[in-house]
Scaffold this motif. Structure first.
Motif, mmCIF file in Angstrom:
data_model
loop_
_atom_site.group_PDB
_atom_site.id
_atom_site.type_symbol
_atom_site.label_atom_id
_atom_site.label_comp_id
_atom_site.label_asym_id
_atom_site.label_seq_id
_atom_site.Cartn_x
_atom_site.Cartn_y
_atom_site.Cartn_z
ATOM 1 N N ALA A 15 -3.450 51.944 16.542
ATOM 2 C CA ALA A 15 -4.838 51.835 15.526
ATOM 3 C C ALA A 15 -5.529 50.633 15.319
ATOM 4 C CB ALA A 15 -4.409 52.061 14.232
ATOM 5 N N GLU A 16 -4.596 49.423 15.340
ATOM 6 C CA GLU A 16 -5.018 48.042 15.407
ATOM 7 C C GLU A 16 -5.908 47.649 16.787
ATOM 8 O OE1 GLU A 16 -2.090 45.440 14.489
ATOM 9 O OE2 GLU A 16 -1.162 46.772 13.017
ATOM 10 N N HIS A 17 -5.215 48.002 17.782
ATOM 11 C CA HIS A 17 -5.777 48.035 19.201
ATOM 12 C C HIS A 17 -7.394 48.587 19.080
ATOM 13 C CE1 HIS A 17 -5.835 47.632 23.726
ATOM 14 N NE2 HIS A 17 -6.946 48.525 23.509
ATOM 15 N N MET A 18 -7.473 49.997 18.573
ATOM 16 C CA MET A 18 -8.573 50.705 18.772
ATOM 17 C C MET A 18 -9.737 50.108 17.468
ATOM 18 S SD MET A 18 -8.342 52.781 20.999
ATOM 19 C CE MET A 18 -9.502 54.148 20.798
ATOM 20 N N ALA A 19 -9.385 49.686 16.506
ATOM 21 C CA ALA A 19 -10.040 48.997 15.538
ATOM 22 C C ALA A 19 -10.697 47.801 16.108
ATOM 23 C CB ALA A 19 -9.279 48.528 14.406
ATOM 24 N N VAL A 20 -10.245 47.048 16.877
ATOM 25 C CA VAL A 20 -10.629 45.792 17.595
ATOM 26 C C VAL A 20 -11.771 46.445 18.919
ATOM 27 C CG1 VAL A 20 -10.517 43.888 19.355
ATOM 28 C CG2 VAL A 20 -8.927 44.285 17.365
ATOM 29 N N ARG A 21 -11.569 47.343 19.520
ATOM 30 C CA ARG A 21 -12.372 47.851 20.330
ATOM 31 C C ARG A 21 -13.618 48.858 19.788
ATOM 32 N NH1 ARG A 21 -11.186 44.948 23.572
ATOM 33 N NH2 ARG A 21 -9.576 45.153 25.362
ATOM 34 N N GLN A 22 -13.600 49.219 18.729
ATOM 35 C CA GLN A 22 -14.690 50.194 18.035
ATOM 36 C C GLN A 22 -15.245 49.506 16.801
ATOM 37 O OE1 GLN A 22 -12.295 53.677 17.636
ATOM 38 N NE2 GLN A 22 -12.626 54.467 19.805
ATOM 39 N N LYS A 23 -14.478 48.796 15.943
ATOM 40 C CA LYS A 23 -14.974 48.026 14.676
ATOM 41 C C LYS A 23 -14.617 46.629 14.735
ATOM 42 C CE LYS A 23 -14.884 52.632 12.415
ATOM 43 N NZ LYS A 23 -14.314 53.666 11.262
ATOM 44 N N LEU A 56 -11.484 36.740 14.311
ATOM 45 C CA LEU A 56 -12.233 38.224 13.813
ATOM 46 C C LEU A 56 -12.805 38.585 15.033
ATOM 47 C CD1 LEU A 56 -13.024 39.405 11.227
ATOM 48 C CD2 LEU A 56 -15.178 38.107 11.182
ATOM 49 N N GLN A 57 -12.329 39.843 15.447
ATOM 50 C CA GLN A 57 -12.522 40.316 16.860
ATOM 51 C C GLN A 57 -12.867 41.582 16.669
ATOM 52 O OE1 GLN A 57 -12.009 38.341 19.906
ATOM 53 N NE2 GLN A 57 -12.266 36.917 18.229
ATOM 54 N N GLY A 58 -14.028 42.059 17.481
ATOM 55 C CA GLY A 58 -14.607 43.472 17.572
ATOM 56 C C GLY A 58 -16.020 43.521 17.501
ATOM 57 N N PRO A 59 -16.760 44.499 17.983
ATOM 58 C CA PRO A 59 -18.133 44.740 17.805
ATOM 59 C C PRO A 59 -18.840 44.591 16.399
ATOM 60 C CG PRO A 59 -17.154 46.798 18.485
ATOM 61 C CD PRO A 59 -16.084 45.826 18.190
ATOM 62 N N ALA A 88 -17.389 31.794 3.163
ATOM 63 C CA ALA A 88 -16.744 31.849 1.946
ATOM 64 C C ALA A 88 -16.702 30.618 1.138
ATOM 65 C CB ALA A 88 -15.618 32.679 1.880
ATOM 66 N N GLY A 89 -17.414 29.596 1.456
ATOM 67 C CA GLY A 89 -17.409 28.288 0.956
ATOM 68 C C GLY A 89 -16.307 27.566 1.319
ATOM 69 N N ILE A 90 -15.680 27.842 2.431
ATOM 70 C CA ILE A 90 -14.689 27.190 2.879
ATOM 71 C C ILE A 90 -15.146 26.267 4.004
ATOM 72 C CG2 ILE A 90 -12.260 27.548 4.097
ATOM 73 C CD1 ILE A 90 -11.880 30.057 2.292
ATOM 74 N N PRO A 91 -14.826 25.296 4.296
ATOM 75 C CA PRO A 91 -15.345 24.307 5.382
ATOM 76 C C PRO A 91 -14.438 24.990 6.766
ATOM 77 C CG PRO A 91 -14.978 22.788 3.658
ATOM 78 C CD PRO A 91 -14.333 24.169 3.352
ATOM 79 N N CYS A 92 -15.370 25.122 7.627
ATOM 80 C CA CYS A 92 -14.428 25.587 8.909
ATOM 81 C C CYS A 92 -15.329 25.377 10.259
ATOM 82 C CB CYS A 92 -14.811 27.161 9.234
ATOM 83 S SG CYS A 92 -14.085 28.387 7.448
ATOM 84 N N LEU A 93 -14.451 25.225 11.359
ATOM 85 C CA LEU A 93 -15.173 24.984 12.569
ATOM 86 C C LEU A 93 -15.219 26.591 13.075
ATOM 87 C CD1 LEU A 93 -14.167 22.817 15.766
ATOM 88 C CD2 LEU A 93 -14.459 25.296 15.922
ATOM 89 N N ILE A 94 -16.160 27.182 13.511
ATOM 90 C CA ILE A 94 -16.555 28.621 13.699
ATOM 91 C C ILE A 94 -17.005 28.788 15.245
ATOM 92 C CG2 ILE A 94 -17.738 30.885 13.137
ATOM 93 C CD1 ILE A 94 -18.207 29.629 10.396
ATOM 94 N N SER A 95 -16.156 29.594 16.087
ATOM 95 C CA SER A 95 -16.272 29.248 17.382
ATOM 96 C C SER A 95 -16.272 30.708 17.843
ATOM 97 C CB SER A 95 -14.928 28.713 17.999
ATOM 98 O OG SER A 95 -14.592 29.476 19.092
ATOM 99 N N LYS A 96 -17.426 31.027 18.852
ATOM 100 C CA LYS A 96 -17.684 32.297 19.421
ATOM 101 C C LYS A 96 -16.832 32.464 20.463
ATOM 102 C CE LYS A 96 -21.414 35.672 20.594
ATOM 103 N NZ LYS A 96 -20.939 36.602 19.780
ATOM 104 N N GLY A 136 -11.212 40.388 24.863
ATOM 105 C CA GLY A 136 -12.047 41.265 25.765
ATOM 106 C C GLY A 136 -13.198 41.612 24.604
ATOM 107 N N GLU A 137 -13.360 41.423 23.490
ATOM 108 C CA GLU A 137 -14.339 41.801 22.486
ATOM 109 C C GLU A 137 -15.229 40.569 21.996
ATOM 110 O OE1 GLU A 137 -15.506 44.958 21.969
ATOM 111 O OE2 GLU A 137 -13.851 45.576 23.195
ATOM 112 N N ASP A 138 -16.544 40.888 21.512
ATOM 113 C CA ASP A 138 -16.988 40.071 20.729
ATOM 114 C C ASP A 138 -16.288 39.667 19.678
ATOM 115 O OD1 ASP A 138 -19.158 38.475 20.439
ATOM 116 O OD2 ASP A 138 -20.729 40.211 19.281
ATOM 117 N N GLY A 139 -16.466 38.432 19.130
ATOM 118 C CA GLY A 139 -15.661 38.161 17.966
ATOM 119 C C GLY A 139 -16.017 36.275 17.807
ATOM 120 N N TYR A 140 -14.979 35.896 16.833
ATOM 121 C CA TYR A 140 -15.247 34.635 16.469
ATOM 122 C C TYR A 140 -13.713 34.101 16.179
ATOM 123 C CZ TYR A 140 -19.934 35.791 15.953
ATOM 124 O OH TYR A 140 -21.191 36.368 16.004
#
Length: 362
Positions: free
Chosen positions: A36-44, A147-150, A179-187, A192-196
């Motif tokens: 279910a976790e695998h499919m969530a990343v591929r689909q959601k 955070l990974q998935g379409p 969410a107001g938290i300082p972050c380095l945000i990377s694509k 194998g999916e879109d994500g950050y």
């Protein structure tokens, strides 16, 4: 005794099944299960705690010179806010590790290394560094979430300003907020999916996790563990240190020639790679045509003899079939080549297929 990331209690709250991995206690899966976790990343979308990864700063006027000396890729053209992948070789041409390099600004780079290798890597960098730069291990001060998935962008946009969300693959915003938290945000990602991937202060990890979960829950975001991380990367044919490469396997054998710049005048391992010439062993994909599942470290046969061994293998949930990666003699690396893998004393038929097994539609 295993270490705990800042999110240990959070994983227990979400029902994570904790196991030792790379010196840490980490969730292998949650109640929903690996498929279910695998499919969530591929689909959601799925959310991973990858705070066990290592982070090293390379800083100083000779930082670029040091990276080009230590790593096989060429970082001369890397611009601020961009990321580049590279193996790091030993003097014999084997792989010490593979890692990501983030250029923050001139003379300042963030190196992200594999969890199981971070102490070894840091010692290697210090032992082989050139004058004019310093290496600083900051792993213990950083939480990292993936955070990974379409639907990753849609979810991230609910907690981050658009200017803090990088547009291009392998780019990043060094001083963003989520969410107001300082972050380095990377694509970037390892699925194998879109994500950050989001890097924040160690103590901010649990708060960032909850903010992302709250933002994505109605869109199908679920927490994901090490099990799905491995099946996802295998389905996308992403190599893993200790499997597709190690201190005895060269990056050219592992199919990483795109990140090996032999035209550079110098880097550790360059002469050994030149002396070896064209690799006689190469990484290939195998699709099972018989009955069974092929795992890692199993002998591969053709023409009545062993021609290599598997490096990773499983049943891929999204593809719905078992596949494996293997290192085999070059003469047997053409797609369509019939082979057999020996699984617990029984031969399982397979054939060589092109990599990757899965590639997302853009």
């Amino acid at each position: 005794m295993e270490l705990k990331t800042a999110l240990y209690e959070t994983h227990l709250k979400y029902g994570g099944k904790m196991v030792p991995f790379a010196g840490y206690l980490l969730p292998v899966q949650y109640g929903s299960g690996i498929i279910a976790e695998h499919m969530a990343v591929r689909q959601k979308c799925g959310l991973f705690d990858v705070s066990h990864m290592g982070e090293v700063l390379c800083q100083g006027p000779a930082a670029l010179e040091n990276l080009n000396h230590l790593l096989t890729n060429d970082f001369t053209s890397l611009a601020d806010g961009r990321v580049r992948y590279s193996p790091m070789c030993n003097e014999q041409g084997g792989v010490v590790d593979d890692l990501l390099v983030y250029r923050i600004q001139e003379g300042s780079y963030l190196l992200v290394v594999n969890a199981s290798n971070k102490d070894k890597d840091f010692a290697w960098m210090q032992a082989h560094q050139l004058p004019g730069a310093t290496f600083t291990d900051i792993s213990g001060t950083v939480s990292q979430l993936a955070l990974q998935g379409p639907l990753a962008r849609e979810i991230l946009a609910r907690v981050a300003d658009p200017k803090d969300i990088p547009e291009k693959y392998y780019s990043f915003v060094a001083r963003g907020q989520a969410a107001g938290i300082p972050c380095l945000i990377s694509k970037t990602g390892y699925t194998g999916e879109d994500g950050y991937e989001l890097y924040c202060a160690w103590a901010d990890g649990p708060r960032l996790w909850e903010a992302l979960m709250d933002a994505g829950r109605e869109l199908g975001l679920i927490p994901c563990g090490l099990g799905a991380r491995d099946t996802l990367r295998l389905e996308a044919a992403m190599p893993l240190y200790g499997h597709e490469m190690d201190d005895t396997v060269t990056p050219l054998e592992a199919g990483l020639d795109f990140a090996v710049k032999l035209q550079k005048p110098e880097f550790v391992g360059r002469q050994a790679l030149l002396d070896r010439g064209e690799p006689q062993v190469v990484r290939v994909g195998l699709q099972v045509t018989g009955r069974g599942i092929i795992r890692e470290h199993e002998p591969v046969f053709a023409d009545g003899r062993q021609i290599g061994h598997t490096t990773s293998g499983t049943h891929c949930p999204y593809l719905g079939r078992p596949v494996a990666m293997a290192l085999v003699e070059r003469a047997y690396a053409q797609p369509g080549q019939a082979v057999e893998a020996e699984v617990r004393g029984r031969r399982v038929a397979a054939e060589v297929v092109p990599l990757p097994f899965y590639k997302r539609e853009k």
